[in-house]
Design an enzyme around this catalytic site. Sequence first.
Site, PDB file in Angstrom:
ATOM      1  N   GLN A 202       0.719  -1.115   0.019  1.00 57.63           N
ATOM      2  CA  GLN A 202      -0.060   0.162  -0.040  1.00 57.63           C
ATOM      3  C   GLN A 202       0.778   1.150  -0.144  1.00 57.63           C
ATOM      4  OE1 GLN A 202      -2.666  -1.988   3.257  1.00 57.63           O
ATOM      5  NE2 GLN A 202      -3.419   0.124   3.000  1.00 57.63           N
ATOM      6  N   PHE A 233      -6.244  -4.020   3.136  1.00 52.68           N
ATOM      7  CA  PHE A 233      -7.102  -3.648   4.329  1.00 52.68           C
ATOM      8  C   PHE A 233      -6.082  -3.023   5.612  1.00 52.68           C
ATOM      9  CE2 PHE A 233      -9.319  -7.442   2.446  1.00 52.68           C
ATOM     10  CZ  PHE A 233     -10.319  -6.824   1.890  1.00 52.68           C
ATOM     11  N   GLU A 237       0.410  -1.903   4.487  1.00 54.38           N
ATOM     12  CA  GLU A 237       0.703  -0.458   4.645  1.00 54.38           C
ATOM     13  C   GLU A 237       2.334  -0.590   5.086  1.00 54.38           C
ATOM     14  OE1 GLU A 237      -0.294   3.833   6.962  1.00 54.38           O
ATOM     15  OE2 GLU A 237      -1.790   2.098   6.790  1.00 54.38           O
ATOM     16  N   ARG A 315      -6.082   7.831  16.772  1.00 52.55           N
ATOM     17  CA  ARG A 315      -7.109   7.735  16.072  1.00 52.55           C
ATOM     18  C   ARG A 315      -8.292   7.194  16.701  1.00 52.55           C
ATOM     19  NH1 ARG A 315      -9.356   8.748  11.278  1.00 52.55           N
ATOM     20  NH2 ARG A 315      -7.441   9.405   9.964  1.00 52.55           N
ATOM     21  N   ARG A 347      -8.190  -1.612   8.424  1.00 52.30           N
ATOM     22  CA  ARG A 347      -9.407  -0.901   8.078  1.00 52.30           C
ATOM     23  C   ARG A 347     -10.119  -0.045   9.098  1.00 52.30           C
ATOM     24  NH1 ARG A 347     -13.703  -3.234   3.817  1.00 52.30           N
ATOM     25  NH2 ARG A 347     -14.516  -1.249   2.812  1.00 52.30           N
ATOM     26  N   THR A 447      -3.802  11.464  10.575  1.00 51.56           N
ATOM     27  CA  THR A 447      -3.610  12.293  11.638  1.00 51.56           C
ATOM     28  C   THR A 447      -1.974  12.684  11.810  1.00 51.56           C
ATOM     29  OG1 THR A 447      -3.157  10.132  13.001  1.00 51.56           O
ATOM     30  CG2 THR A 447      -5.536  11.041  12.845  1.00 51.56           C
ATOM     31  N   ALA A 516      -5.941   5.641   5.433  1.00 49.37           N
ATOM     32  CA  ALA A 516      -6.616   6.643   5.894  1.00 49.37           C
ATOM     33  C   ALA A 516      -7.927   7.165   5.099  1.00 49.37           C
ATOM     34  CB  ALA A 516      -5.911   7.842   6.181  1.00 49.37           C
ATOM     35  N   GLU A 726     -13.162   3.384   4.874  1.00 47.62           N
ATOM     36  CA  GLU A 726     -13.034   3.069   6.214  1.00 47.62           C
ATOM     37  C   GLU A 726     -14.476   3.168   7.167  1.00 47.62           C
ATOM     38  OE1 GLU A 726      -8.752   3.179   8.063  1.00 47.62           O
ATOM     39  OE2 GLU A 726      -9.306   5.039   7.053  1.00 47.62           O
TER      40      GLU A 726
END
Length: 774
Positions: A202, A233, A237, A315, A347, A447, A516, A726
């Site tokens: 990702q 998902f 990342e 988050r 996710r 964030t 995100a 998400e």
Amino acid sequence: MHEFMKEMKQAVPHDSARKHVSGQSVYIDDMTINEQLLVGRVVYSQRAHARIKKVDFSKALELEGVHAILSYRDIPGENQMGPVVHDEPCLVEEVVECIGQAILLIAAESDQLAIDAERLIEIEYEDLEAVIDLRTAIEKGNVLGPPRQMKRGDADVELPKSVHRMQGELETGAQEQWYLETQTCLCIPGEGREITAYSSTQHPSETQAIISEVMGIPKNEIVVEVRRMGGAFGGKETQANWVAAWSALLCRATNRPVKIRLFRDDDQIMTGKRHPYLFRYDVGFDEQGMITALKIEQNADGGCATDLSFAILERAMLHAENCYYIPHIEVIGKVYKTNLPSNTAFRGFGGPQGVAAIESIIDQIARRLKLDPAIVRKRNFYGIDDRNVTHYGQEVELNRIHTIYEQLMESSEYEKRKEEIAEFNRQNEFYKKGIAMTPVKFGISFTTTFLNQAGALVNIYTDGTILVNHGGTEMGQGLNTKMAQVAARELGVTLGRIKVNATNTSKVPNTSATAASSGTDLNGMAVKHAIDQIKARLQRLAAELLSKDQERASREADICLEEDRVFDRQHPERAMSFPELCLQANLNQVSLSAAGFYRTPDIGWDKIKGWGKPFNYFAYGMCVSEVLVDTLTGYYKNLRTDILHDAGDSINPGLDIGQVEGGYIQGVGWCTTEECKRGAKGELLNHSPDTYKIPSVQDIPIDFRTSLLQQAPNPNAVRKSKAIAEPPFMHGLATWLAIKDAISAVRDHAFEPEFKLPATNEVILLSIDELMRR
């Protein structure tokens, strides 16, 4: 023009849909490579926490067809893969900190040869004390970093003043990402130090950076390319970087192409999950169910390394209140270290955990007061003109939740069905029905503020076809389809002229992860910026060309590009085709290429103080779910689910509906069937599809009604759309609480059931058993 634009928006399938169903889509494992290709295999730890006393792979090296076996001593660069904090070795040196941690790498001519070689390797361990659960880590104070805090008002002062006060805990479990394509990377050597990595990642730029650090070579020697992923998902990342770095090491050691594709069992054993959380809370409320004060502690299981745990914690803390205004609130967040694989993105990125806690609290408040939870939720919603600032200082603008509530409560027939369910439960002893409504307010932006940027490169060719390069990655969500739509609509051409290229770090550098929920927002604006530049050049040229032999010159501002035509709005007869204009641009030395860039404006916050504006906007949605529970077996059936979700002015309603429904079902899996079971030594017991239960067709509601909120444009994103990936995941919480409602009906809602997440069959039966003992 109106019908053309409407068709562009409504009837565009996923760009790879036909390729997927016909088997023509090319994934990394489908790529044809020459006979030099070697297979990579990872030899990983079988202990949760141990000191390595001996490693002997001499016998394995003697096996014909084995070309290399590497240890940490063979790493030419830095032995680190931590994306934020360097606490994640590429290969273990002395102490293993979880089962699944990589120790050695094997390059062989086949999978079987690599497996045979692994069997010949001798590793001796000296076991050390292992912490394999969150509660033990909390008791020992095994934190991965300092705690975080967000605060408004004074909860300590207001809690004792509250009419009612309640304390409690909630556990939420881990969840395996279970992408269809496991972690995969193919590395091909080039000239000198060059490496091309075809990675299922990702975050191509971070994968490039990790390979650079581990290999000790500059980034300009490394190209990372992503055509598509077979799902991600969040699990790809950061942790896709591992396989890429390992493949690169073996590629350089052998000077041959090397591919690592983890077997499903190995993938589940080695990689991190959604973070398990333990919430502890103290809440005050009045007779109407209005929350007056809340103190909540969020404790996360980070696993053996930091990874993205603190961003995920942030988050979760930012979503501790979900859709509700709480005047006095204090949120404390802590991440704990355990001897389990490092937990990672999934996710929702902490949002689901934070939302689950407050929704559970609201449900308990309603049951304590004998009120309908839906009414208590509505009373606590953020206001429109007042009560509209979050506990971290951001104003809740364009609040759609009241509109969604009114529409969904009516369309779902909530009140009528609630009465019918009560009557059904009176008539049935062993089957009980339950219903629940839950909302979601989800902040859109990274964030980590600097990540809110994107690049694009758009090339137009003299035949009028367009090649779009952008920094986002396609993982099945339809990002490339939306980018093609954005490009076509901004340029005024038909969709057939657009091709979206594979994501490539040599075309668009220094990109952020596709995460995100911001892939379309960021990359769509970058594509638009590139097209705006080319379009301005073309309009200038067209004005000149269309003015030839005319008494009055065409003005640049009057040049329109629509439906593959270029014409003067004031003089429609002055026109040419789009391909003709592109050819003329080349002949007139006008550039048909542009790089685009976008950064989200007017956001930023202080993570330490927990205050500011971290989000560009909020996405909203709501779900009403009805279930049937067999109280003798713990089996439940999803009878009906109604979802109304805010996607702004949707670029592609078909794709967005798919994301809403898919997100909901994945959320239902987290809430009900997906349980990561570990043994006493930290070993994962269910690491394959026959023992790990992801949702199947049987988990889809019998009656499934999904709609997008209409006439709700979003001025803060490309084409007035909203992020979609998400936020729908949290809709699964309605099904979780509907199950709780059905359990509660066993004792006619006289007592609060003990409940946790996921609500597996065992949890349901134990909850009923505990309820019957009261």
